[in-house]
Design a protein around this motif. Structure first.
Motif, mmCIF file in Angstrom:
data_model
loop_
_atom_site.group_PDB
_atom_site.id
_atom_site.type_symbol
_atom_site.label_atom_id
_atom_site.label_comp_id
_atom_site.label_asym_id
_atom_site.label_seq_id
_atom_site.Cartn_x
_atom_site.Cartn_y
_atom_site.Cartn_z
ATOM 1 N N VAL B 98 -6.646 -4.953 2.719
ATOM 2 C CA VAL B 98 -5.601 -5.312 3.532
ATOM 3 C C VAL B 98 -5.389 -6.026 5.011
ATOM 4 C CG1 VAL B 98 -4.107 -4.120 1.773
ATOM 5 C CG2 VAL B 98 -4.312 -3.331 4.180
ATOM 6 N N GLY B 153 7.553 9.892 9.562
ATOM 7 C CA GLY B 153 7.343 8.765 8.716
ATOM 8 C C GLY B 153 5.673 8.859 8.059
ATOM 9 N N ALA B 157 0.720 4.512 10.297
ATOM 10 C CA ALA B 157 0.520 5.363 11.580
ATOM 11 C C ALA B 157 0.782 6.819 11.713
ATOM 12 C CB ALA B 157 1.716 4.612 12.636
ATOM 13 N N GLU B 176 9.237 12.472 5.634
ATOM 14 C CA GLU B 176 9.323 11.230 5.178
ATOM 15 C C GLU B 176 10.567 10.929 4.228
ATOM 16 O OE1 GLU B 176 7.636 7.937 4.909
ATOM 17 O OE2 GLU B 176 9.506 7.567 3.881
ATOM 18 N N GLY B 183 4.512 4.583 3.278
ATOM 19 C CA GLY B 183 5.247 3.455 3.943
ATOM 20 C C GLY B 183 5.051 2.306 3.013
ATOM 21 N N VAL B 184 4.912 1.414 3.926
ATOM 22 C CA VAL B 184 4.473 -0.033 3.444
ATOM 23 C C VAL B 184 3.526 -0.033 2.373
ATOM 24 C CG1 VAL B 184 4.122 -2.479 3.867
ATOM 25 C CG2 VAL B 184 5.779 -1.275 5.251
ATOM 26 N N ARG B 193 -2.736 -5.978 -5.172
ATOM 27 C CA ARG B 193 -3.344 -6.222 -3.882
ATOM 28 C C ARG B 193 -3.832 -4.801 -3.557
ATOM 29 N NH1 ARG B 193 -2.157 -7.741 1.325
ATOM 30 N NH2 ARG B 193 0.042 -7.841 1.388
ATOM 31 N N VAL B 220 14.977 11.547 8.757
ATOM 32 C CA VAL B 220 15.201 11.910 10.131
ATOM 33 C C VAL B 220 16.724 11.251 10.906
ATOM 34 C CG1 VAL B 220 14.323 12.464 12.335
ATOM 35 C CG2 VAL B 220 13.006 13.013 10.215
ATOM 36 N N ASP B 300 3.635 -11.871 -1.106
ATOM 37 C CA ASP B 300 3.818 -10.604 -1.938
ATOM 38 C C ASP B 300 5.166 -10.876 -2.844
ATOM 39 O OD1 ASP B 300 1.669 -9.574 -1.122
ATOM 40 O OD2 ASP B 300 2.526 -7.858 0.172
ATOM 41 N N ASP B 450 4.577 -0.051 13.901
ATOM 42 C CA ASP B 450 5.581 -0.971 13.753
ATOM 43 C C ASP B 450 6.927 -0.458 14.567
ATOM 44 O OD1 ASP B 450 3.979 -2.247 12.202
ATOM 45 O OD2 ASP B 450 5.074 -2.628 10.594
ATOM 46 N N ALA B 456 3.594 -5.409 12.458
ATOM 47 C CA ALA B 456 2.269 -6.051 12.805
ATOM 48 C C ALA B 456 1.207 -5.788 11.516
ATOM 49 C CB ALA B 456 1.874 -5.182 13.759
ATOM 50 N N THR B 457 0.468 -4.942 11.672
ATOM 51 C CA THR B 457 -0.854 -4.683 10.646
ATOM 52 C C THR B 457 -0.865 -3.307 10.609
ATOM 53 O OG1 THR B 457 -2.799 -4.814 12.194
ATOM 54 C CG2 THR B 457 -1.885 -7.015 11.337
ATOM 55 N N VAL B 458 -1.352 -3.163 9.211
ATOM 56 C CA VAL B 458 -1.795 -1.656 8.637
ATOM 57 C C VAL B 458 -2.831 -0.981 9.779
ATOM 58 C CG1 VAL B 458 -3.166 -0.354 7.147
ATOM 59 C CG2 VAL B 458 -1.446 -2.051 6.372
HETATM 60 C C1 LIG Z 1 5.058 -6.399 1.929
HETATM 61 C C2 LIG Z 1 4.366 -6.592 3.134
HETATM 62 C C3 LIG Z 1 3.104 -6.790 3.157
HETATM 63 C C4 LIG Z 1 1.986 -6.683 3.930
HETATM 64 N N1 LIG Z 1 1.004 -6.858 3.938
HETATM 65 C C5 LIG Z 1 0.022 -6.579 5.048
HETATM 66 C C6 LIG Z 1 -1.569 -6.884 4.782
HETATM 67 O O1 LIG Z 1 -1.856 -7.488 3.815
HETATM 68 N N2 LIG Z 1 -2.198 -6.592 6.004
HETATM 69 C C7 LIG Z 1 -1.828 -5.932 7.071
HETATM 70 O O2 LIG Z 1 -2.698 -5.371 7.863
HETATM 71 N N3 LIG Z 1 -0.523 -5.593 7.227
HETATM 72 C C8 LIG Z 1 0.449 -5.720 6.099
HETATM 73 N N4 LIG Z 1 1.751 -5.617 6.283
HETATM 74 C C9 LIG Z 1 2.066 -4.948 7.422
HETATM 75 C C10 LIG Z 1 2.009 -3.330 7.510
HETATM 76 O O3 LIG Z 1 2.051 -2.928 6.259
HETATM 77 C C11 LIG Z 1 2.630 -2.761 8.682
HETATM 78 O O4 LIG Z 1 2.237 -3.154 9.694
HETATM 79 C C12 LIG Z 1 2.308 -1.006 8.494
HETATM 80 O O5 LIG Z 1 2.507 -0.553 7.102
HETATM 81 C C13 LIG Z 1 3.007 -0.389 9.716
HETATM 82 O O6 LIG Z 1 2.709 0.922 9.351
HETATM 83 P P1 LIG Z 1 3.889 2.151 10.214
HETATM 84 O O7 LIG Z 1 3.173 3.401 9.831
HETATM 85 O O8 LIG Z 1 3.971 1.673 11.348
HETATM 86 O O9 LIG Z 1 5.288 2.143 9.320
HETATM 87 P P2 LIG Z 1 5.551 1.989 7.643
HETATM 88 O O10 LIG Z 1 4.354 1.506 6.976
HETATM 89 O O11 LIG Z 1 6.550 0.979 7.631
HETATM 90 O O12 LIG Z 1 5.912 3.424 7.582
HETATM 91 C C14 LIG Z 1 7.099 3.967 8.005
HETATM 92 C C15 LIG Z 1 7.401 5.237 7.204
HETATM 93 O O13 LIG Z 1 8.491 5.922 8.015
HETATM 94 C C16 LIG Z 1 9.591 6.247 6.774
HETATM 95 N N5 LIG Z 1 10.567 6.392 7.550
HETATM 96 C C17 LIG Z 1 11.605 5.302 8.309
HETATM 97 N N6 LIG Z 1 12.573 5.917 8.737
HETATM 98 C C18 LIG Z 1 12.429 7.358 8.691
HETATM 99 C C19 LIG Z 1 13.297 8.159 9.015
HETATM 100 N N7 LIG Z 1 14.714 8.249 9.677
HETATM 101 N N8 LIG Z 1 13.107 9.401 8.553
HETATM 102 C C20 LIG Z 1 11.889 9.828 7.950
HETATM 103 N N9 LIG Z 1 11.180 8.922 7.425
HETATM 104 C C21 LIG Z 1 11.509 7.502 7.783
HETATM 105 C C22 LIG Z 1 9.553 5.126 5.980
HETATM 106 O O14 LIG Z 1 10.060 5.386 4.681
HETATM 107 C C23 LIG Z 1 8.109 4.719 6.078
HETATM 108 O O15 LIG Z 1 7.567 5.248 4.834
HETATM 109 C C24 LIG Z 1 2.469 -5.636 5.357
HETATM 110 C C25 LIG Z 1 4.117 -5.543 5.308
HETATM 111 C C26 LIG Z 1 4.673 -5.683 4.215
HETATM 112 C C27 LIG Z 1 6.218 -5.311 4.462
#
Ligand SMILES: Cc1cc2nc3c(=O)[nH]c(=O)nc-3n(C[C@H](O)[C@H](O)[C@H](O)COP(=O)(O)OP(=O)(O)OC[C@H]3O[C@@H](n4cnc5c(N)ncnc54)[C@H](O)[C@@H]3O)c2cc1C
Ligand SMILES: Cc1cc2nc3c(=O)[nH]c(=O)nc-3n(C[C@H](O)[C@H](O)[C@H](O)COP(=O)(O)OP(=O)(O)OC[C@H]3O[C@@H](n4cnc5c(N)ncnc54)[C@H](O)[C@@H]3O)c2cc1C
Ligand code: SF4
Ligand code: SF4
Ligand code: FES
Lengths: 292, 497
Positions: B98, B153, B157, B176, B183-184, B193, B220, B300, B450, B456-458
């Motif tokens: 990804v 979360g 991250a 979570e 997450g995403v 994918r 939370v 997607d 994020d 942003a990105t994974v």
């Molecule tokens: C459809 C889609 C496709 C993408 N494709 C790509 C790609 O191809 N390549 C790439 O690099 N990036 C891609 N991205 C971006 C990437 O997925 C994100 O930047 C990344 O997942 C961010 O990671 P994160 O851990 O910050 O947050 P997230 O992955 O958003 O995880 C946050 C987690 O926190 C949980 N959460 C939220 N609020 C609370 C709460 N109050 N209490 C407890 N838990 C909570 C959520 O349920 C979630 O599980 C895509 C994003 C989307 C939406």
């Protein structure tokens, strides 16, 4: 996994369950809800926290079998488990000393109105409750409602119990005869809409608890959005209680219909599946008799 | 293989990724890119020049030891490749699939200037898949420190932060809100994918090795507050992402048939609605679908919609229908990963560039019947450096569609901030944090991914998880105290930085 500690059938289609969910019970307040999921294949459905016991770590839910998910939930027994129980979600009721409050509960909406009425009563309000159902069988929690109401009016659509009326009729009379400071209403969307229309001419602040279709219940999908005073609001995070006079009811009612065809298909599929399952069980039973 | 000269290496063509046929894959949710076999992987690995100054690494947000892992790979030393990889990246099977490599590691590979960079992402995936199948490089936990950390979360991250702290011997609990971790990776990115079993396997493995506990169904802010977590744990990391969908500000957004990409993708991916009625969550897909936006999320959503249309046609007969991507800028500005854009085109998604929606049109039953759009032209560069699209007066036209999916961005979900004080946020809703340590304005709370940067990105979220874990470890070891928490040099990050 959340164990069903108690289950009671209140009518053919109404069920009350006590769930072991200490993480929800510890902060639960009236007006809030949970999202539950039965098994790996289930959808996430919202159900109001009708009661809670913090020290026992349990919550009570009450639901009516209206489609596949609630029907399946209805087949579960004490000792069975739910895979998901997330909450408490949504904002608690804003409890205050208002004066005289009318609490209206329709159908299974009596369950969610109960903890609201109880809190309002505890806050020193005079509670006039109006509860109703289509028919006697479906009327629930009359006794509980009596314990928290100064006055209780019971009605059924078909007159099989209490007064033969829709809840809006006694409501209208109460509003005409008495001084009322506030109205709370929970029930089917269409009932809440008519409650709003009934209180509007009297200009009485009215709070309703909306029940749109939800997915996550945490503000992530926007499926639950409604129009409140023309603004898009997410019911799961900003609600579920809103000013009834600001709600765009047509929009809510229309959005609740969106998956009608799929809901019907799901029930058909489920019934077929249940049939096959029962057949298989009978076969297995016969087989056991033959060998044993 | 004998040692090749650089010239010979440069003559090897970049190896193609075998993929499911575009016409066939429209009928299923199976993975599109099939992965290299060992021979192809080694041939691709031979292309790497093993630069003294490997510029490729500058492009990687987590600094993967790219030349090292490639060298081991081409020498056939897979165990060595795995060790080199895991040194910096604990989730290669995911990142290999990804990461937007064309703007990261592959963009800075010296061979990029000559047209075809080393396929670093594909090689990374190969190494990741090898490790997933064999588990040759277990995560090792240091002696328990007795320190307890809460991670909020379970996206990339949070997971990375949890793993990094777990390895250092701290006791980690993840909270979570959904019923599944990832997450995403689990609710957004589709199965075709990033197969979900990979995400589950990676998470289960890390939890097992490091004794990390995940508490799902814990929202939370509602179930438990941040302040309650601080009372129970020594440190807290917020990795709650940017999950709140932005809706279009045009008339008609509440019509039936308009949904956020988050809703559409959550139904399809997390809830497996593409298997309805075997799975209970329903999904509807229009005959003609417009997806607004052209990022990864839009691609997607468009490709899921296209698959649902084809699967319906296969089951019920009739024409599958059309999926449009409506984007206000031009082809050059498409922010999605190049491969996804390419795959979407191959599968038959129709692109309406330089087009902006102005109104969603409804029928008497308040269902979508069309999308009124205006054509755009590119004007002066805006703050992002891209040329600003401006409407061409009088160019309005109606696109005949019966479903609209909105994929124009997301912001942090505010629920986690309920009932807590002292945590500063920007007006965009992101958490203010010192970018070198990821400390927030609230002592003992770090944040990353994020929720700090905006969508942003994974791999950047993973990078943030690591940076925070390193600083949290210093705190947990007593290298600094709460009173030294908020250094004067901290500045609010600029939007999108
Ligand atoms: C459809 C889609 C496709 C993408 N494709 C790509 C790609 O191809 N390549 C790439 O690099 N990036 C891609 N991205 C971006 C990437 O997925 C994100 O930047 C990344 O997942 C961010 O990671 P994160 O851990 O910050 O947050 P997230 O992955 O958003 O995880 C946050 C987690 O926190 C949980 N959460 C939220 N609020 C609370 C709460 N109050 N209490 C407890 N838990 C909570 C959520 O349920 C979630 O599980 C895509 C994003 C989307 C939406
Ligand atoms: C915040 C909130 C709290 C809720 N609390 C409760 C509760 O405490 N008890 C309870 O029984 N239900 C409650 N609901 C409604 C409940 O979530 C739905 O009844 C349930 O999701 C139906 O799922 P299903 O698969 O069984 O039926 P579906 O197949 O989804 O629906 C079958 C039919 O029932 C109709 N329907 C859906 N929701 C309702 C409703 N609320 N009232 C009447 N008809 C409906 C549908 O329009 C459809 O025609 C609540 C909803 C919300 C949003
Ligand atoms: S993690 Fe992503 S950016 Fe870094 S080397 Fe791997 S594919 Fe490239
Ligand atoms: S820059 Fe390219 S060629 Fe050089 S070491 Fe990195 S991957 Fe190999
Ligand atoms: S149910 Fe998803 S945002 Fe409310």
């Amino acid at each position: 996994m959340y164990t069903i500690l108690k289950k009671r059938k209140l009518s053919d289609v109404t069920n009350e369950m006590v769930l072991d969910a200490p993480h929800v019970a510890r902060r639960a307040r009236s007006g809030q809800f949970v999202i539950v999921r039965i098994d790996e294949r289930s959808e996430r459905i919202p159900l109001t926290i009708a009661d809670y016991d913090r020290s026992a770590g349990t919550i009570t839910i009450l639901f009516q079998e209206v489609g596949k998910s609630t029907m399946q939930l209805g087949t579960l027994q004490e000792g069975d488990h739910l895979l998901t129980c997330a909450g408490p979600l949504g904002n608690p009721t804003r409890v205050d000393h208002y004066g005289t409050v009318v609490c209206v509960g329709g159908g299974v909406g009596v369950a969610p109105i109960f903890p609201i009425a109880r809190d309002l009563k505890e806050a020193g309000n005079t509670i006039i409750s109006i509860i109703g159902a289509r028919t006697r069988q479906l009327l629930i929690w009359e006794d509980r409602m009596r314990t928290v109401s100064d006055e209780l009016i019971v009605c059924t659509d078909d007159g099989s119990y209490g007064r033969k009326a829709l809840v809006t009729e006694p409501l209208k009379e109460v509003l005409e005869q008495r001084h009322v400071d506030r109205v709370w209403a929970v029930g089917p969307a269409i009932m809440m809409k008519f409650v709003a229309l009934t209180t509007k001419p009297h200009n009485i602040p009215t709070v309703v608890s909306l029940n749109p279709i939800m997915v996550d219940g945490t503000g992530m999908c926007g499926c639950c959005r409604v129009l409140i005073g023309g603004q898009v609001r997410f019911v799961c995070v900003e609600g579920p209680q809103f000013d009834a006079h600001e709600v765009d009811w047509e929009n809510l009612l229309m959005r609740m219909q969106y998956y009608k065809d799929e809901e019907r298909l799901a029930v058909e599929h489920w019934k077929e599946h249940r049939c096959r399952l029962e057949q298989a069980e009978q076969e297995a039973e016969k087989e056991r008799h033959r060998h044993g | 293989m004998a040692e090749l000269t650089p010239k010979e290496r440069m003559q090897i063509p970049r190896q193609e990724m075998p993929a499911q046929d575009p016409l066939e894959r429209r009928y299923n949710f199976n993975e599109v890119a099939l992965g290299f076999d060992f021979e192809t992987a080694r041939r691709e690995a031979e292309r790497c020049l093993q630069c003294k100054n490997p510029t490729c690494m500058d492009g990687c947000p987590v600094g993967v030891l790219i030349p090292q892992f490639i060298r081991h790979l081409r020498e056939g030393d897979m165990a060595g490749a795995v060790v080199a990889m895991k040194e910096r990246n604990s989730l290669p099977a995911i990142c290999g699939r990804v990461c937007p490599q064309e703007v990261q590691c592959e963009a800075t590979c010296v061979l990029a200037k000559r047209g075809a960079p080393v396929a670093i992402g594909r090689l990374e995936r190969f190494v990741g898949d090898y490790e997933l199948a064999r588990r040759t490089c277990p995560l090792v936990r240091a002696a328990p420190t007795g320190m307890r950390v809460a991670v909020v979360g379970s996206g990339p991250a949070g997971l990375t932060c949890a793993v990094e702290l777990g390895r250092r011997g701290h006791q980690v609990t993840i909270f979570e809100s959904l019923h599944a971790a990832g997450g995403v990776l689990i609710y957004g990115i589709p199965e075709f994918r990033l197969p979900k079993w990979i995400v589950h396997a990676e998470i289960d493995y890390a939890m097992e090795c490091l004794g990390i506990e995940i508490r799902t169904d814990h929202v939370v802010g509602r179930t438990i507050t941040l302040d309650e977590l601080l009372a129970d744990y020594d440190a807290v990391f917020l990795g709650t992402g940017a999950g709140l969908p932005t809706l279009l500000n045009v008339p008609g957004v509440n019509l039936n048939g308009v949904m956020s990409a988050n809703e559409f993708l959550t139904r399809v991916n997390l809830m497996k609605a593409y298997l309805f009625p075997e799975y209970d969550t329903p999904i509807k897909v229009g005959r003609k679908v417009a997806v607004i936006g052209a990022g990864n999320v839009a691609m997607d959503a468009a490709r899921c919609a296209l698959r649902l249309q084809h699967m319906r046609a296969e089951k019920e007969g009739g024409e599958p229908g059309q999926v449009y991507i409506v984007y206000r800028r031009s082809r050059q500005e498409v922010p999605a990963r190049a491969e996804e854009f390419h795959h979407a085109e191959e599968e038959g998604v129709i692109f309406e560039f330089l087009t902006n929606p102005v109104e969603i049109l409804g029928d008497e039953q308040k269902r979508v019947r069309g999308l009124r759009c205006v054509r755009m032209q590119l004007g002066e560069p805006d703050a992002s450096g891209r040329r600003r699209p401006v409407p061409i007066p009088g160019s309005e036209f109606d696109l005949d569609v019966d479903m609209v999916i909105i994929a124009v961005g997301t912001t942090p979900n505010p629920v986690v901030f309920l009932n807590t004080y002292g945590l500063e946020r920007t007006k965009e809703g992101t958490v203010v944090a010192d970018m070198t340590t990821l400390r927030t304005t609230k002592p003992r709370v770090w944040a990353g991914g994020d929720v700090v940067t905006g969508a942003a990105t994974v791999v950047s979220a993973m990078g943030a998880g690591k940076v925070a874990a390193a600083d949290m470890h210093r705190f947990l070891c007593g290298e600094f105290s709460e009173s030294e928490w908020w250094p004067a040099q901290v500045e609010a990050p600029t939007a999108g930085a």
